[in-house]
Write an enzyme that holds these catalytic residues in place. Structure first.
Site, mmCIF file in Angstrom:
data_model
loop_
_atom_site.group_PDB
_atom_site.id
_atom_site.type_symbol
_atom_site.label_atom_id
_atom_site.label_comp_id
_atom_site.label_asym_id
_atom_site.label_seq_id
_atom_site.Cartn_x
_atom_site.Cartn_y
_atom_site.Cartn_z
ATOM 1 N N LYS A 154 0.826 -1.214 0.000
ATOM 2 C CA LYS A 154 0.000 0.000 0.000
ATOM 3 C C LYS A 154 0.862 1.267 0.000
ATOM 4 C CE LYS A 154 -2.238 -1.814 3.521
ATOM 5 N NZ LYS A 154 -1.834 -3.219 3.373
ATOM 6 N N ILE A 155 1.854 1.321 0.892
ATOM 7 C CA ILE A 155 2.668 2.541 1.001
ATOM 8 C C ILE A 155 3.662 2.635 -0.159
ATOM 9 C CG2 ILE A 155 4.393 3.742 2.420
ATOM 10 C CD1 ILE A 155 2.955 2.462 4.897
ATOM 11 N N THR A 232 11.348 4.456 6.163
ATOM 12 C CA THR A 232 10.176 4.871 6.963
ATOM 13 C C THR A 232 9.368 3.622 7.328
ATOM 14 O OG1 THR A 232 8.863 5.223 4.969
ATOM 15 C CG2 THR A 232 9.974 7.162 5.883
ATOM 16 N N SER A 233 10.020 2.456 7.311
ATOM 17 C CA SER A 233 9.261 1.223 7.540
ATOM 18 C C SER A 233 9.476 0.675 8.949
ATOM 19 C CB SER A 233 9.615 0.198 6.464
ATOM 20 O OG SER A 233 8.675 -0.826 6.476
ATOM 21 N N ARG A 234 10.549 -0.060 9.157
ATOM 22 C CA ARG A 234 10.897 -0.535 10.497
ATOM 23 C C ARG A 234 12.413 -0.480 10.637
ATOM 24 N NH1 ARG A 234 6.498 0.457 11.710
ATOM 25 N NH2 ARG A 234 4.878 -0.889 12.595
ATOM 26 N N ASP A 258 13.095 7.388 9.640
ATOM 27 C CA ASP A 258 11.986 7.714 10.549
ATOM 28 C C ASP A 258 11.865 6.624 11.616
ATOM 29 O OD1 ASP A 258 9.692 9.273 11.385
ATOM 30 O OD2 ASP A 258 8.459 7.616 10.652
ATOM 31 N N GLU A 263 14.782 1.877 18.733
ATOM 32 C CA GLU A 263 13.967 3.061 19.061
ATOM 33 C C GLU A 263 13.084 2.860 20.288
ATOM 34 O OE1 GLU A 263 11.610 3.193 15.320
ATOM 35 O OE2 GLU A 263 9.833 2.930 16.576
ATOM 36 N N HIS A 295 9.736 8.308 14.326
ATOM 37 C CA HIS A 295 8.584 7.471 13.954
ATOM 38 C C HIS A 295 7.328 8.330 13.810
ATOM 39 C CE1 HIS A 295 7.445 2.987 13.985
ATOM 40 N NE2 HIS A 295 6.528 3.646 13.314
ATOM 41 N N GLN A 296 7.429 9.258 12.901
ATOM 42 C CA GLN A 296 6.443 10.320 12.755
ATOM 43 C C GLN A 296 5.625 10.188 11.470
ATOM 44 O OE1 GLN A 296 8.572 14.059 12.913
ATOM 45 N NE2 GLN A 296 6.822 15.215 12.195
ATOM 46 N N ALA A 297 6.062 9.264 10.593
ATOM 47 C CA ALA A 297 5.484 9.243 9.248
ATOM 48 C C ALA A 297 3.974 9.037 9.247
ATOM 49 C CB ALA A 297 6.168 8.167 8.401
ATOM 50 N N PHE A 298 3.476 8.281 10.218
ATOM 51 C CA PHE A 298 2.026 7.981 10.245
ATOM 52 C C PHE A 298 1.216 9.156 10.795
ATOM 53 C CE2 PHE A 298 0.880 7.662 14.760
ATOM 54 C CZ PHE A 298 2.137 7.774 15.330
HETATM 55 P P1 NAD Z 1 1.766 -3.785 2.907
HETATM 56 O O1 NAD Z 1 1.560 -5.081 3.592
HETATM 57 O O2 NAD Z 1 0.656 -3.177 2.125
HETATM 58 O O3 NAD Z 1 3.029 -3.891 1.924
HETATM 59 C C1 NAD Z 1 4.217 -4.535 2.278
HETATM 60 C C2 NAD Z 1 4.845 -5.061 0.989
HETATM 61 O O4 NAD Z 1 6.118 -5.630 1.330
HETATM 62 C C3 NAD Z 1 4.003 -6.171 0.328
HETATM 63 O O5 NAD Z 1 3.842 -5.885 -1.048
HETATM 64 C C4 NAD Z 1 4.843 -7.416 0.531
HETATM 65 O O6 NAD Z 1 4.731 -8.363 -0.520
HETATM 66 C C5 NAD Z 1 6.247 -6.824 0.575
HETATM 67 N N1 NAD Z 1 7.226 -7.717 1.163
HETATM 68 C C6 NAD Z 1 7.056 -8.638 2.146
HETATM 69 N N2 NAD Z 1 8.218 -9.276 2.363
HETATM 70 C C7 NAD Z 1 9.117 -8.761 1.496
HETATM 71 C C8 NAD Z 1 10.486 -9.010 1.244
HETATM 72 N N3 NAD Z 1 11.153 -9.967 1.901
HETATM 73 N N4 NAD Z 1 11.103 -8.270 0.302
HETATM 74 C C9 NAD Z 1 10.430 -7.315 -0.395
HETATM 75 N N5 NAD Z 1 9.131 -7.037 -0.201
HETATM 76 C C10 NAD Z 1 8.487 -7.753 0.737
HETATM 77 O O7 NAD Z 1 2.269 -2.785 4.038
HETATM 78 P P2 NAD Z 1 2.244 -1.193 4.013
HETATM 79 O O8 NAD Z 1 0.963 -0.701 4.574
HETATM 80 O O9 NAD Z 1 2.680 -0.712 2.669
HETATM 81 O O10 NAD Z 1 3.366 -0.879 5.097
HETATM 82 C C11 NAD Z 1 4.715 -1.192 4.862
HETATM 83 C C12 NAD Z 1 5.478 -1.062 6.159
HETATM 84 O O11 NAD Z 1 5.509 0.312 6.551
HETATM 85 C C13 NAD Z 1 4.816 -1.760 7.369
HETATM 86 O O12 NAD Z 1 5.213 -3.108 7.439
HETATM 87 C C14 NAD Z 1 5.297 -0.971 8.533
HETATM 88 O O13 NAD Z 1 6.452 -1.625 9.046
HETATM 89 C C15 NAD Z 1 5.728 0.373 7.954
HETATM 90 N N6 NAD Z 1 4.949 1.510 8.489
HETATM 91 C C16 NAD Z 1 5.624 2.549 9.046
HETATM 92 C C17 NAD Z 1 4.934 3.647 9.534
HETATM 93 C C18 NAD Z 1 5.637 4.848 10.143
HETATM 94 O O14 NAD Z 1 4.994 5.677 10.804
HETATM 95 N N7 NAD Z 1 6.937 5.026 9.942
HETATM 96 C C19 NAD Z 1 3.535 3.664 9.471
HETATM 97 C C20 NAD Z 1 2.876 2.579 8.870
HETATM 98 C C21 NAD Z 1 3.581 1.505 8.375
#
Ligand code: NAD
Length: 341
Positions: A154-155, A232-234, A258, A263, A295-298
């Protein structure tokens, strides 16, 4: 239902209370993070509501189950902080907010890219000091550069759209190809190819055992000299010590974070009057080409509204015995499956 809300900040309370006018659960707000030690606060609360840095390891989950918890309601999408196998074995369903506002995180990612590239964070302080010199502030056009998205869910898919609109050639790596990205002309390549061919790399996959330290010394060695790396993921997707070496050698030209692996005890807190003991984080903060946010992106009104509504709706589904579409399901190896309650 009686809900113990952990890691409560003022904004959590505001948005959950507003949304709860519709759902009418009995919310108790606790400031501490959930750990084994603080789990006593949840005694007799059938629902425990948690966020990204609460620690739901097997020990904590066992304490919760023993004290009457029936449901874990995560007010986030990523669930790497929860031992899902242990929760399932203990008969504790875990519900989450799989999608609240992917735009919040994707737009913030662009913000970090632009701020780092054009050094806007440095300009702000210079100008306030009366220094209007442009020395050291030169950036590059995004237009015409190659960007790489790791994880086009999604992101990641929205980040791909945004960077495409900026004129970038977008490459991606994911286990599954997203048709929206394909339609946009995003080219799927191997992870090694993505690392080797891109000027900007942005991480959007979840943290799993497979993606832990996805960016390590070997990965950094493959990258272009001066690459921009954004997470901005983990936090644990990047080996921060390897990133420091990459910054010192000049291999990494820009680092935007982020999230940070350690953290847990730091982010979301005001530590301005204490000495932060994390030497890796402190070293990262010394580089002029590193931008770190907590961790502000959301953190938008839209996202918090959606998180509060979905969290409370998940709890209502559980209360009424309806199947909850947001329950996390795990596939067990055969040996583990036989232990599940
Ligand atoms: P999502 O589940 O829609 O998308 C994740 C994508 O990663 C999927 O397409 C999946 O197939 C892919 N994936 C899984 N394993 C993989 C791998 N080994 N290699 C490559 N791609 C792989 O999730 P999303 O809503 O897009 O969110 C993504 C991440 O963003 C979340 O897991 C979360 O950790 C992080 N996040 C961070 C914040 C923030 O405030 N910084 C807020 C929301 C989410």
């Amino acid at each position: 239902m009686k809900v113990a809300v952990f890691s409560t900040k003022s904004y959590d309370r505001t948005f959950l209370e507003t949304a709860n006018a519709e759902y009418k659960h009995e919310l108790a707000f606790f400031e501490p993070r959930l750990t084994c030690e603080t789990s006593i606060l949840a005694k007799d609360y059938p629902v425990v509501c948690v966020f990204v840095n609460d620690q739901l390891d097997r020990q904590t989950l066992t304490c919760l189950a023993d004290r009457g918890t029936k449901l874990i309601a995560l007010r986030a999408a990523g669930y790497n902080n929860i031992d899902i196998i242990a929760a399932t074995e203990l008969g504790l369903p875990v519900v989450r907010v799989p999608a609240y506002s992917p735009y919040a995180v994707a737009e913030y990612t662009l913000g970090i890219i632009l701020a780092l590239n054009r050094k806007i964070y440095r300009t702000h302080y210079r100008v306030r000091e009366g220094n209007f010199s442009l020395e050291g502030l030169m950036g590059f056009d995004l237009h015409g550069k190659t960007a790489g998205i790791v994880g086009t869910g999604k992101i990641g898919a929205i980040v791909a759209q945004i960077l495409h609109a900026c004129g970038c050639h977008v490459l991606a790596y994911d286990k599954y190809q997203n048709p929206d990205c394909q339609a946009l002309g995003v080219q799927y390549v191997s992870l090694q190819d993505l690392f080797a061919r891109t000027d900007i790399i942005s991480l959007h996959c979840p943290l799993t055992p497979e993606t832990y330290h996805l960016v390590n010394s070997e990965a950094i060695a493959l990258m272009k000299t001066g690459v921009m790396l954004i997470n901005t993921s983990r936090g644990a997707l990047i080996d921060a010590k390897a990133a420091i070496k990459g910054l010192k050698s000049g291999k990494i030209g820009y680092l935007g974070l982020d999230v940070y692996e350690q953290e847990g005890d730091i982010f979301f807190e005001d530590l301005s009057n204490t000495i932060v003991q994390d030497d890796v984080l402190q070293r990262l903060l010394t580089f002029p080409n590193v931008l770190i946010t907590g961790h502000q992106a959301f953190f938008t009104k839209d996202a918090l509204t959606s998180i509060a509504q979905t969290t409370l709706a998940n709890i209502s589904d559980f209360e009424s015995g309806k199947p909850c579409p947001n329950q996390i399901k795990v596939e067990f190896p055969q040996a583990v499956a036989s232990n599940v309650k």
